[in-house]
Design a protein around this motif. Structure first.
Motif, PDB file in Angstrom:
ATOM      1  N   GLN A   1       0.233   3.653   7.357  1.00 31.96           N
ATOM      2  CA  GLN A   1      -0.615   2.777   8.504  1.00 31.96           C
ATOM      3  C   GLN A   1      -1.376   2.070   7.934  1.00 31.96           C
ATOM      4  N   ASN A   2      -2.451   2.394   6.391  1.00 34.45           N
ATOM      5  CA  ASN A   2      -3.188   1.621   5.986  1.00 34.45           C
ATOM      6  C   ASN A   2      -2.356  -0.103   5.727  1.00 34.45           C
TER       7      ASN A   2
ATOM      8  N   SER B   1       0.772  -0.825  -0.156  1.00 37.60           N
ATOM      9  CA  SER B   1      -0.373  -0.198  -0.142  1.00 37.60           C
ATOM     10  C   SER B   1       1.193   1.441   0.313  1.00 37.60           C
ATOM     11  N   SER B   2       0.072   2.122  -0.823  1.00 38.01           N
ATOM     12  CA  SER B   2       0.909   3.333  -0.295  1.00 38.01           C
ATOM     13  C   SER B   2       1.393   4.119   0.784  1.00 38.01           C
ATOM     14  N   ASN B   3       0.433   4.044   1.822  1.00 35.79           N
ATOM     15  CA  ASN B   3       0.227   4.565   2.827  1.00 35.79           C
ATOM     16  C   ASN B   3       0.934   3.421   3.675  1.00 35.79           C
TER      17      ASN B   3
END
Length: 192
Positions: free
Chosen positions: A9-10, A5-7
């Motif tokens: 936290q996600n 994922s790019s984030n």
């Protein structure tokens, strides 16, 4: 399975959710508190290593082996968690828990769970479907405004417009200074 994922936290949340769904033993599944704490520490170490990308192939192999060896226990714990969630949902709706089979089946169907312990479809946000009629919001501009005045009055509309301009930061002084700045900037433009 590697979660990308790019984030960050996600990505971390997805990894933690996946690991928690596989390593879902509880304290009462262990003979002692020390063994349970050791299990939790090992799971957290694996989770941290996956999040940080440390030795991922070895951890994925360990997860696959654990899933294969404990598939039945994993499913039992998932079902137990689903039943507890259904009971909690029923309790939050004010339905007391019942012990007879007919009462439990009707209670679980009201709570969004079928008789086999499977959840009914949810809305896209992941929240259970609402079962009762909720009060509908009143559209803006209908009826009296927040001060109790009718919005149809022309004077009231002018007052609301003036309040809106002031709330947005507009003032007559700003308008005059802006006009003068524009006039000065355009007066300095030479057209040849």
């Amino acid at each position: 399975m590697v979660v990308s994922s790019s984030n960050p936290q996600n990505r971390e949340m997805a990894i933690r959710k996946r690991i928690a769904s596989i390593f879902n033993k509880r304290e009462d599944d262990f003979p002692s508190l020390k063994e349970y704490n050791d299990f939790l520490e090992e799971v957290e170490d694996m989770t941290f290593d996956l999040i940080e990308g440390i030795n991922v192939p070895a951890i994925e192999a360990k997860i696959a082996q654990y899933q294969e060896e404990n598939a039945e226990q994993i499913m039992i714990n998932r079902a137990r968690k689903a039943e507890e969630l259904a009971a909690a949902m029923a309790a939050s709706k004010g339905n007391p828990s019942q012990t007879d089979n007919d009462g439990a089946a009707s209670q679980s169907s009201q709570a969004g769970v079928s008789g086999q312990g499977q959840y009914a479809p949810t809305v896209p946000g992941g929240q259970p479907r609402p079962t009762g009629m909720a009060p509908q919001p009143v559209p803006l501009g209908v009826g009296p405004d927040i001060h109790g005045y009718a919005a149809d009055d022309e004077e009231m509309k002018k007052l609301q417009a003036e309040r809106g301009r002031r709330a947005g930061g507009w003032s007559i002084e700003f308008s005059v200074s802006r006009k003068r700045a524009l006039e000065e900037s355009f007066s300095s433009i030479w057209i040849c």
